[in-house]
Structure formats: C-alpha cells, structure tokens
Design a protein around this motif. Sequence first.
Motif, mmCIF file in Angstrom:
data_model
loop_
_atom_site.group_PDB
_atom_site.id
_atom_site.type_symbol
_atom_site.label_atom_id
_atom_site.label_comp_id
_atom_site.label_asym_id
_atom_site.label_seq_id
_atom_site.Cartn_x
_atom_site.Cartn_y
_atom_site.Cartn_z
ATOM 1 N N ARG A 21 5.942 37.034 -144.847
ATOM 2 C CA ARG A 21 5.366 38.361 -145.031
ATOM 3 C C ARG A 21 5.758 39.300 -143.884
ATOM 4 N NH1 ARG A 21 -0.094 40.484 -147.081
ATOM 5 N NH2 ARG A 21 -0.058 38.636 -148.402
ATOM 6 N N SER A 22 5.860 40.575 -144.208
ATOM 7 C CA SER A 22 6.095 41.634 -143.213
ATOM 8 C C SER A 22 7.359 41.395 -142.398
ATOM 9 C CB SER A 22 4.876 41.780 -142.284
ATOM 10 O OG SER A 22 3.735 42.148 -143.015
ATOM 11 N N CYS A 24 5.390 39.116 -149.343
ATOM 12 C CA CYS A 24 4.826 40.475 -149.366
ATOM 13 C C CYS A 24 5.328 41.299 -148.178
ATOM 14 C CB CYS A 24 3.298 40.408 -149.334
ATOM 15 S SG CYS A 24 2.550 39.788 -150.851
ATOM 16 N N TYR A 25 5.327 42.635 -148.378
ATOM 17 C CA TYR A 25 5.686 43.582 -147.326
ATOM 18 C C TYR A 25 7.097 43.334 -146.787
ATOM 19 C CZ TYR A 25 0.763 44.900 -147.357
ATOM 20 O OH TYR A 25 -0.486 45.340 -147.739
ATOM 21 N N ASN A 26 8.062 43.231 -147.710
ATOM 22 C CA ASN A 26 9.472 43.176 -147.359
ATOM 23 C C ASN A 26 10.186 44.318 -148.070
ATOM 24 O OD1 ASN A 26 10.457 40.740 -145.604
ATOM 25 N ND2 ASN A 26 8.793 39.916 -146.873
ATOM 26 N N CYS A 71 3.902 41.054 -153.264
ATOM 27 C CA CYS A 71 3.252 42.359 -153.178
ATOM 28 C C CYS A 71 3.908 43.260 -152.136
ATOM 29 C CB CYS A 71 1.771 42.190 -152.866
ATOM 30 S SG CYS A 71 1.424 41.257 -151.361
ATOM 31 N N ASN A 72 3.744 44.569 -152.333
ATOM 32 C CA ASN A 72 4.197 45.579 -151.374
ATOM 33 C C ASN A 72 5.673 45.457 -151.033
ATOM 34 O OD1 ASN A 72 1.103 45.071 -150.753
ATOM 35 N ND2 ASN A 72 1.580 47.170 -150.132
ATOM 36 N N ASN A 73 6.496 45.348 -152.069
ATOM 37 C CA ASN A 73 7.945 45.414 -151.912
ATOM 38 C C ASN A 73 8.447 46.674 -152.619
ATOM 39 O OD1 ASN A 73 9.455 42.944 -150.580
ATOM 40 N ND2 ASN A 73 7.627 42.107 -151.582
ATOM 41 N N ASN A 92 5.858 35.254 -140.516
ATOM 42 C CA ASN A 92 5.481 36.618 -140.866
ATOM 43 C C ASN A 92 5.524 37.540 -139.649
ATOM 44 O OD1 ASN A 92 3.106 34.703 -140.519
ATOM 45 N ND2 ASN A 92 2.087 36.662 -140.119
ATOM 46 N N ASN A 93 5.674 38.824 -139.907
ATOM 47 C CA ASN A 93 5.680 39.867 -138.883
ATOM 48 C C ASN A 93 6.753 39.641 -137.828
ATOM 49 O OD1 ASN A 93 2.597 39.560 -139.827
ATOM 50 N ND2 ASN A 93 3.010 41.704 -139.317
ATOM 51 N N ASN A 127 1.400 46.556 -155.856
ATOM 52 C CA ASN A 127 1.999 47.588 -154.995
ATOM 53 C C ASN A 127 3.528 47.582 -155.005
ATOM 54 O OD1 ASN A 127 -0.407 48.916 -153.459
ATOM 55 N ND2 ASN A 127 -0.791 46.719 -153.325
ATOM 56 N N ASN A 128 4.097 47.314 -156.166
ATOM 57 C CA ASN A 128 5.524 47.566 -156.402
ATOM 58 C C ASN A 128 5.572 48.736 -157.370
ATOM 59 O OD1 ASN A 128 7.309 45.316 -155.089
ATOM 60 N ND2 ASN A 128 5.502 44.261 -155.920
#
Length: 967
Positions: A158-159, A184-186, A207-209, A134-135, A231-232
């Motif tokens: 993630r990220s 998540c976060y991609n 999440c968060n894509n 991640n990150n 969060n899509n």
Amino acid sequence: YKYHKYKYIYLMLVTLISAYSFKNCIRNYQDDTSFNCIQRFQRCVSDLVSDLPHNTRALNISHNLLTRLPQEAFHKFSQLISLRIDFNALETLEEYAFDGLYSLKMLNLSFNKIQHLKSKMLAGLSNLTDLFLNNNNLGAIEYDAFFFLGTLKLLNLRSNKLQNYSQIVKSVSTLTSLRMLDLCYNFLATLNHSCSLPKSLIILKLCNNSLVSLGNKQSPFSFVHILDLSNNTALNEQCFDNLDLGNVKYLQMKFNQISILRFLNTSNIKRGHVDYSGMGLNDNSRLQNLCEYLRHSEVRRLALQSNNISSLQTNTFDNCPEFKIIDFSRNVLKNSKCLNFLKSKSSVQSVTIEHNQLNRLYSCSKVKYHFPHLVNISYRYNRILSVADSAFSNAPNLLSLKLNINNIAFLNKGAFKNLTKLKLLRLDNNLITDLFSSSFGNLSNLQILNLRNNRISVIFDLTFQSLENLEILDLGGNKITHVTKKAFSGLLKLINLYLDRNNIKLLTNEMFHQIQNTLLTLDLQSNQIRYISKESSLSPFKNLTKLRDLKLSEQRPYGITIIPHSYFKGLRSLKSLFLSGNRIMKLPTDAFDDLVNLEFLSLDNSCDGISKIYDGIFRHLKKLRVLNMENMGIQSLTEEVFGNLTNLHSLLLSRNPLQIMNVTIIQNLTSLRYLDLRKCPISCTCDNTPFKNWSDNASEVQIVYFYDLMCSDQSNHFYKFDNSVCYLDIGKYLFLSISPLLILLMVSPIVYLKMYWKIKYTYYIFRSWFNDHWRRMEDKTPYKYDAFISYNSKDEDWVLQQLLPNLEMEGTSFFKLCLHHRDFELGRNIVDNIVDSIYNSRKTICVVSRQYLRSEWCSLEIQMASYRLFHEMKDVLILIFLEKIPNRELSTYHRIRRVMLKKTYIDWPETTEEQEFFWTKLKEALRISSLMGCDTSECEEKKFLLLFFLSDTENQFLSPKNLYMTK
C-alpha cells in the motif's frame, strides 16, 4: 594487600549478582528474547545489533536513520521471528541482506524510501509469512523479488508508486501460500497481466488507484473472496462485463462511476456479497429499486454507508430480503423515527447509524411494530441532544446500545424502559449532568455502563440500585465532587469502578462500603484528593479486601503530598498500586505494611517531592516484581531500602539526582533482571568503583542504555571511567598530606588577626625568663636598683612628690629607685627597657589606681613582676593602692586579684600620722630579702598558679595603638 582485598570483595559481589547492558537496545523485561532499539538515531545496523544475543526472537529497530542494509545484516539471529525496520530512511537493500533469518515470520519495512525491489534482496526468508512494504517509494518490482518467500501469506504494498500490475502479478505468482495482497494507494491504471494470481489469494485490495480497466482476462479474481475496488473514480459498470466474480464473497466499490443496478444485471456475483456503500443510493426510489434486485437473494449484511441518505420512508425496505445487519453510517439522516423504515424486517439483529445528523431520539411507546431479534443499536457520532421515554421500547431484547459521542444533555427517567436484557450501555462523551435511579431502573441485566466524559457532579444515593449484575461502571472524566454513602448500593457484582479525572477531594470508608466484597479495580487518578496531616481516622480502603488494582496517580493541583499513616490498611489482595505524578513529600514507614501481595508499585514523577526513601519502607512487599521510582528527586538510597524485595524483577530509577550507586544496595535483589538508571548523574569517582566493576561483568541484570550513562560532570561516559587508580587509595594519602597544609593556611590569618599581640607578649615573657636564667648563671653582681616603680602617668604627681622624696631623699638610709622617665635607655625598645628594669631591681612597686588598672603598659609591668613572684619564688612585688577600689571592680582584673591573694598590699592613708607609719612599713618591705622559702608542694602550687595566670585570655594585651602610648 589492599588491592587484592578489594578485588576479592568485588568478585564476591559479582558472584552474587552482576549486570550487563546493550549499547542501543533494551531487552523486554517480560520477554528475554525481545529487544527494542527505537529512536537511537543510528545510521548503521551493526551499531544497533552487534551486541545482541544470538537467541533474539523479536527485534524492533524502527525510528532510526538507517539508509542501507548490507549483506547478512542479521546473519547471527537464526532464531529471529519478528523484525521491524519501519520508519527509517532505507533506500538500498543489498542482496542477501536477510540471509540467515530462516525462522523469521514477520518483516516490517514500511515507511522507508525503498524504490526498487530486486531479486535476492529478500533471499533467506524461507519461513516469512507477513511482509510489510507499505509507504515506500516502490516503483518497480523484479519478477523474482519474492522467489524465496514460499510461505508468504500477507504482502502489503500500500501507498507506493507502483504502476505495472502485470509485473506485480508475475512477482507474486509463485507465492503459493499468499492469502492477502494490499495494493491500495498506488498508480495502477489497468489490471492487464500475463500471469495468474496465486490460487491461495483470497483478499485483494486495489482501492485508491487510477484504474480504468480491470484487464483482459475473464477470471482475474477467480479465487478472490474479498475484493476492494473503492475510490477508482474512472471505473464504470462496463469494466465488469464478462468478469467472473462468482467466488467473491465481499466486494467494495464505493465512490466509483458505477450504476449498481446495471452492474447487478451483468455480473455473476452474488448480490448479497456486495457492499453498497458509496453507490449514490441517496433517495428512497433508488433504495427501493435495489431491494427489488435483492428480493430473491440471500443478504445477511446490507451496507449503505456514505450514500448521502437524508431520509427513509416506512416502505423503503419492504421488498428487501430478510437481512440481519444494516449499516447507515456516514450519511445525513436527521431522524431515526423509531426505525419505522425497518418495521417489515422483524428479523434484523443489528442497526448502525453512526456519523449522521440525528438530534433527538423520540419515544417509541406507541408504535405497534417490534424488533424481537434486534440486539445491537449504535447511534455513535451524531448530534443527539435528548433521549425521550421508551425510546427503545420496540427493541425489548437489546443487548448492546451505543449512544456515545453525542450531545445528550438530558436523559428522561424512562429512556431505557423495558430493556431488561441490555448488557452494554455506552453514554460516554456526552453532556449529561444528572443521573436518576429511575433512569436505570429496568436494566437489571446490565453488565457494562460507560458514562465517561460527561458533566456529572454528584452521585446520589441509590442511583444504581437496580443494576445488580453490573460489573463495569465508568464514571471517569466527569465533574464529580461528591459521592454519597449509598451511591453504589445495589451493585452486587461490581468488579471495575472508574472515577478518574473528576473533582473528588475526600475519600471515606462509607463511599465503597456497598461494593467492598466484589470490587477488583478502582481508578481514582487525576482527582483532587489531598491530605494536610499524616494522621487520618480510618483508611478509606480498609474493607476493600479483594481489591487488586488501585490508581491514585496525578492528583490535582498539587498531588497527594502527604500520605496518612496506615492509608492503605486492609488492601491485602492488592497487586498494582499507581501513585505516580504526586509530589509526595514523605512516605510514612508503615505506608505499605498491609500490601503483602503487591506486585507492581509506581511512585514515578514525584520530582521536588520525595527526596529520601526511608529504610524498611518496602519490608513487607516480598512479592513485588516491578518498582517504578523514576523522577522522584532521590539523592541517596541506603542498603536497607530494598532489603526484602527478593522477587523484584524490574527497578526503574531514571531521572533521579543519584550520584553514588552502591552495589550492596541491590545485592540482595536476587531476582532483579532490569535496572533503569537513565539520566542519573552518576559520578565518576572512586566511590562508584564497586558499581563500575559490577556493571563491567555481563551476567543477569540489564542496565538500560548503560553506555549512554554520563558522568555527573558530563565530561565522559561512565563506562569509560578508569577506576584502576582507586585501588592505590591515592585519595587517602592526598588527604593526609594536603589537609594539614590547608588547615594551616586557613588558620594562620585568623591567628594573626586575633592573637598577634598575645603571641608577641608570650614571646617577651619567654625572653625575660631566658635572660634572667642566664643572668643567674653567669652574673652574680648585686641589683642595680632597689625598686622599679610601676605607675600610671596620671599618678606621676604622687610618685614625684611623695614616693621619690621619702625613699630616695629622706632618712639615714635611702633607696635607689628606677623610674621610666628618668632611667630608661634612650632609643631602646620600650619593652626591653621594662624587662631589664624589672630584672635589675630587687623589688617592683606597683602604684595601683583605677587609671593604672586600665593601662596596657602597666598590665605588662605587673605581669613581668608576677612572673618573678610565682615562677622564681622571689618576694619582689609590693602593691600600693592609692585609692579604695571595691572588690566587685577588682574582680574583672584577674591578675591583680591573684597577686592580692598571695601578697599583703598597702593602702595610702589620708592622715599625716598614718602616712608616717606607711613609709616605715614600706621601707621595711624594701629591706626584706627577695628569696621566698617554700616546700615542694607550695612551689608546685605556685607554678600551677603561674601557668593559669599566664594562660588568661583577658583583653589586656598590647595593641598596635598602645605601642605608641606614653605611660
């Protein structure tokens, strides 16, 4: 011989106990196979791990500057289980970078700059279970990047910057053991894929894509149990059409554009497995409609977080099935209304209303509905100001109540009435100022009470008298200044008491009397405890015979600068004692005598306080394992300080002004494995030769970052110090040769300044003796003068008018006299004239007056004559006193007094008849031979007197000024 003797001693010490270190790592003193190499600012892996042992099992090299991992970077660590390389600057992983790590189970590569994950980069990790990527900056993953990770269970991506879901699925499709995949976060836009996810995958986080589609397969989540699609924002209910969610047991979809009711109509997911947070259910009608849809479903947990709910009606959940847990966190509720909106759900067990806007808890004494199964209520992170009487009376079986992180300033005395089964009560981080015994009157089964970070100032008698089962009481972070004698009465089972960060100034034995038989942990850090004398009446801990942990660190504002004698008396069960951050000026030698079971002692950060640890202070701490003495201002340690610490495992001495570390100090620490000397100015001198040799032999004791240890002058590293020259003992020879020269150079100016004239005078004495000696041997001629007249110029009239006429000009026989103004040779040194005149005269007549005694030249003349009197045993000296001088005045002129003791002197009379007799006597004295008869003993005595006379240091020697004075 000396070299071999020292070498033998060093080898003997090394045999007893020796040291080792690692250039960039610290071995965990609790686990010999675990290493931390954090924040070493290294760019190369080999520089970090080259000197680590092969049996390393846990390695942390995070927070460095690594940019690449070469092939087989860790090949020698075949037993490595955990490897952290996070928070570096990794951009490149070469193929087979981890080859050889066949035992590795956890690899953390997060917070780096990896952009591309290629095949064979992770080769060799055949037993890896957890991989964290991640990150990073991952944008592409090759299909066989994870080919070698057959046992992988957790993959965290993630990220990153991943966009191609199909590529990701293809790369993980062979991971038959994978259970969790975090994406998540991609930048995923669709879940279209050609391969299938592994059947073992049960947790998938997306999440968060930027998802707009969930793919073209009917069952992309066939085996997934936990699915997060939060969060899509582009997702809607149509994306789930014909999507098989039958096996999903927990689905999160908050903050998406989804109509929850339509979704429930079209989806095959079990309705009780959906998290309804962030679904826009912000009014009662929508909540009621949701309940209609859930009526015939089995719902255990109803999550309604982040729905912007502002109020709830009494019938809102009437049509909902019986659920056990309901969560209203992160809404905008302003009133809980005694949970009347749940009155139809008597089976509810847990209610959470955190991060809302509740401002008051009202009394519930008059409500007719109850929650017999409700055991947990959490009102954390609200704005509650007060709690009314019987606020929880409709939940009599509560076990846990959390009211922390609010603004509660007042608790009604009956706020917790009837909560007889409550075990946990959290009131920390509020504004409570007063406590009343009635507030806790019914909480007889309470086990944990947290009142930390309030504004309580006094604990009164019997405040907790009803809490007979309380085990943990946290009163830290308040403003307590006074605790009464019976404040803790009734706490029959109290184990942990936290009173840290208060304003307590005085501890008394009575304060803990009620809990002395049960208390195990007492935290008094950051109070205002201070003593002004070493004498104390009684130890406040005298009766706490079972106490195991005591914390007294960082007392404000100056610390415990003085510890009274026997302060810790009675703490025979204590295992941990924290005294760090106190500027203790001196520890009494009996400070730790009763702590026979102590295992951990912290005295660190007492800089400008303790500067010396006295011998024997730890003599009774035979079980001590960790001793922290960092930053204490210690300049030296004697050999006896650690004499009895045979079980000491870790000794921390960093940031002390220690310059000399004698190996004999720690040679008796047979269990020592960890020694920290970081930032100590160890001197690179021969005094540290034993320590240098001891540290060069790798064995049992780890010296933390020994290769970073600098010499005290910062000129070099201590490990580079060449001590071979010390065996020659050059220092000793240099000292013996240079010291006399230095002393001579220092003494010469002082001698010249203070004793110049004394030395010069001694020179003239010696020269007169030498001249006379040769004169006696070579020259047998008679004397040139009958007498040399020694007088002061003030008395010259008497000499010329009385003495000269009577001795030279009158009578049948006259004498030839020597007077300085008449007979001294012109142009010759005055001292030479005086010496020759005395030795060319049979006698010396001293005309004594007060002015004569004060004259430097007269002093020289009488000393020359005295020399002939005492040393040569010649009767050559005649004293004439022109005036009466009392003995008390003469006592300061030691030379005259000594001569008067050996010679008869003549006083100048005042009458004419007496003066005639005076001249007769004087002439007879001049006619007597100068030879003196004496036996051996007399001569020796006279020689002794002469030496004593000449050694006198009276201030009567010549001075530069007097050299030019006329007589």
